[in-house]
Scaffold this motif. Structure first.
Motif, PDB file in Angstrom:
ATOM      1  N   ARG A 171     -25.700  -6.915  59.853  1.00  0.00           N
ATOM      2  CA  ARG A 171     -26.772  -7.678  60.476  1.00  0.00           C
ATOM      3  C   ARG A 171     -26.282  -8.392  61.734  1.00  0.00           C
ATOM      4  O   ARG A 171     -25.101  -8.679  61.883  1.00  0.00           O
ATOM      5  N   GLU A 172     -27.227  -8.697  62.615  1.00  0.00           N
ATOM      6  CA  GLU A 172     -26.877  -9.362  63.870  1.00  0.00           C
ATOM      7  C   GLU A 172     -26.393 -10.791  63.660  1.00  0.00           C
ATOM      8  O   GLU A 172     -25.751 -11.366  64.541  1.00  0.00           O
ATOM      9  N   ASN A 173     -26.703 -11.368  62.504  1.00  0.00           N
ATOM     10  CA  ASN A 173     -26.297 -12.752  62.237  1.00  0.00           C
ATOM     11  C   ASN A 173     -25.008 -12.826  61.417  1.00  0.00           C
ATOM     12  O   ASN A 173     -24.705 -13.860  60.828  1.00  0.00           O
ATOM     13  N   ALA A 174     -24.236 -11.737  61.398  1.00  0.00           N
ATOM     14  CA  ALA A 174     -23.039 -11.663  60.551  1.00  0.00           C
ATOM     15  C   ALA A 174     -21.760 -11.860  61.357  1.00  0.00           C
ATOM     16  O   ALA A 174     -21.626 -11.334  62.467  1.00  0.00           O
ATOM     17  N   VAL A 175     -20.815 -12.608  60.782  1.00  0.00           N
ATOM     18  CA  VAL A 175     -19.465 -12.736  61.319  1.00  0.00           C
ATOM     19  C   VAL A 175     -18.493 -12.609  60.157  1.00  0.00           C
ATOM     20  O   VAL A 175     -18.868 -12.752  58.988  1.00  0.00           O
ATOM     21  N   ALA A 176     -17.232 -12.333  60.478  1.00  0.00           N
ATOM     22  CA  ALA A 176     -16.221 -12.180  59.429  1.00  0.00           C
ATOM     23  C   ALA A 176     -14.925 -12.848  59.835  1.00  0.00           C
ATOM     24  O   ALA A 176     -14.559 -12.870  61.024  1.00  0.00           O
ATOM     25  N   VAL A 185      -7.939  -5.686  50.688  1.00  0.00           N
ATOM     26  CA  VAL A 185      -9.011  -4.902  51.306  1.00  0.00           C
ATOM     27  C   VAL A 185      -8.506  -4.337  52.625  1.00  0.00           C
ATOM     28  O   VAL A 185      -7.516  -4.813  53.185  1.00  0.00           O
ATOM     29  N   ASP A 186      -9.196  -3.335  53.124  1.00  0.00           N
ATOM     30  CA  ASP A 186      -8.791  -2.670  54.358  1.00  0.00           C
ATOM     31  C   ASP A 186      -9.452  -3.355  55.556  1.00  0.00           C
ATOM     32  O   ASP A 186     -10.671  -3.257  55.720  1.00  0.00           O
ATOM     33  N   PRO A 187      -8.687  -4.067  56.394  1.00  0.00           N
ATOM     34  CA  PRO A 187      -9.297  -4.740  57.549  1.00  0.00           C
ATOM     35  C   PRO A 187      -9.897  -3.774  58.557  1.00  0.00           C
ATOM     36  O   PRO A 187     -10.764  -4.152  59.340  1.00  0.00           O
ATOM     37  N   ARG A 188      -9.468  -2.518  58.533  1.00  0.00           N
ATOM     38  CA  ARG A 188     -10.064  -1.543  59.454  1.00  0.00           C
ATOM     39  C   ARG A 188     -11.541  -1.343  59.169  1.00  0.00           C
ATOM     40  O   ARG A 188     -12.337  -1.097  60.088  1.00  0.00           O
ATOM     41  N   ALA A 189     -11.918  -1.429  57.909  1.00  0.00           N
ATOM     42  CA  ALA A 189     -13.325  -1.268  57.550  1.00  0.00           C
ATOM     43  C   ALA A 189     -14.168  -2.403  58.120  1.00  0.00           C
ATOM     44  O   ALA A 189     -15.347  -2.207  58.438  1.00  0.00           O
ATOM     45  N   ILE A 190     -13.577  -3.576  58.249  1.00  0.00           N
ATOM     46  CA  ILE A 190     -14.290  -4.713  58.848  1.00  0.00           C
ATOM     47  C   ILE A 190     -14.484  -4.463  60.335  1.00  0.00           C
ATOM     48  O   ILE A 190     -15.570  -4.660  60.888  1.00  0.00           O
ATOM     49  N   GLY A 191     -13.411  -3.993  61.003  1.00  0.00           N
ATOM     50  CA  GLY A 191     -13.490  -3.697  62.424  1.00  0.00           C
ATOM     51  C   GLY A 191     -14.450  -2.574  62.754  1.00  0.00           C
ATOM     52  O   GLY A 191     -14.995  -2.523  63.863  1.00  0.00           O
ATOM     53  N   GLU A 192     -14.667  -1.678  61.809  1.00  0.00           N
ATOM     54  CA  GLU A 192     -15.611  -0.580  62.033  1.00  0.00           C
ATOM     55  C   GLU A 192     -17.059  -1.029  61.935  1.00  0.00           C
ATOM     56  O   GLU A 192     -17.955  -0.359  62.447  1.00  0.00           O
ATOM     57  N   ARG A 193     -17.303  -2.161  61.285  1.00  0.00           N
ATOM     58  CA  ARG A 193     -18.681  -2.623  61.076  1.00  0.00           C
ATOM     59  C   ARG A 193     -19.088  -3.754  62.007  1.00  0.00           C
ATOM     60  O   ARG A 193     -20.287  -3.932  62.270  1.00  0.00           O
TER      61      ARG A 193
END
Length: 233
Positions: A171-176, A185-193
């Motif tokens: 979503r546009e209102n999401a940050v991590a 967990v795989d941080p690459r998956a976060i960077g892909e989203r």
């Protein structure tokens, strides 16, 4: 699913969805809850540990509970991040994810994972292998380590892999917030989203709230709950 409400008289709600094995009785979880409770009425969700269906046992109960809240931000950690990424509910103002579990990072070769996930077994016997203090965070307590799940079932593996594969767009209102050295967990998956300007990196373990870096980042986490992605600029 267990929900514990912490109400110190705040007028606004915040939905906190904890990760796999996190419990409100854990000292570092309470540290996070206490900081949130300075501004919000905190609805802290403890997810069941050994499940066979993410949508039925994680997403649906959280959706049903959240439907009674009005105009609230979500703070979600790890498996809570996987759960709430699938959550469509009215009233969510901002979504802040702490090390969200958005992709597989398992201690098995991919072919082995594929084979294991097909087994019709619900008993947890596959070792998780990374739930020690170094991986969780340098402030992790003995109780956290002792309570952490040390095994998963093929059914759990199967349903979480399906949940990863079917994630909707962020979503546009999401940050991590995440660590590039996360061993759980795989941080690459976060960077892909999420684009880079909606990710804040920290040095520490999988749990920001169990890492010494938490004091340097908690105000930004709280600000992101209020203002969304603009808090990271």
């Amino acid at each position: 699913m267990q929900v514990r409400v912490y109400d110190d008289g705040a007028e606004r709600d915040c939905l906190l969805v904890l990760g796999w094995g996190n419990r409100c009785r854990h000292e570092n979880v309470r540290w996070l809850v206490d900081r949130l409770a300075e501004r919000y009425r905190v609805h802290a969700v403890e997810l069941p540990t050994h499940i066979t269906d993410v949508r039925r046992e994680w997403v649906a109960p959280v959706r049903e509970y959240a439907a009674d809240l009005d105009d609230f931000p979500i703070l979600a950690h790890s498996a809570g991040g996987l759960t709430t990424a699938h959550l469509d509910v009215d009233g969510v103002t901002n979504r802040v994810y702490l090390s969200p579990w958005w992709g597989d990072d398992l201690p098995f070769p991919k072919a082995v994972v594929e084979a294991l996930s097909r087994l019709p077994v619900t008993e947890p016997f596959l070792p998780t292998g990374t739930l020690e203090r170094e991986a969780i965070g340098d402030l992790a307590t003995e109780e956290q380590i002792r309570d952490g799940p040390d095994a998963a079932s093929p059914a759990f593996l199967r349903t979480t892999r399906r949940a990863h594969a079917s994630l909707p767009p962020a979503r546009e209102n999401a940050v991590a917030f995440c660590s590039l050295t996360d061993k759980i967990v795989d941080p690459r998956a976060i960077g892909e989203r999420l684009p880079a300007d909606r990710i804040r990196l920290y040095d520490g373990g999988h749990e920001l709230f169990s890492s010494s870096a938490r004091d340097r980042h908690i105000d930004t986490v709280l600000d992101a709950l209020e203002r969304g992605p603009g808090a990271l600029s």
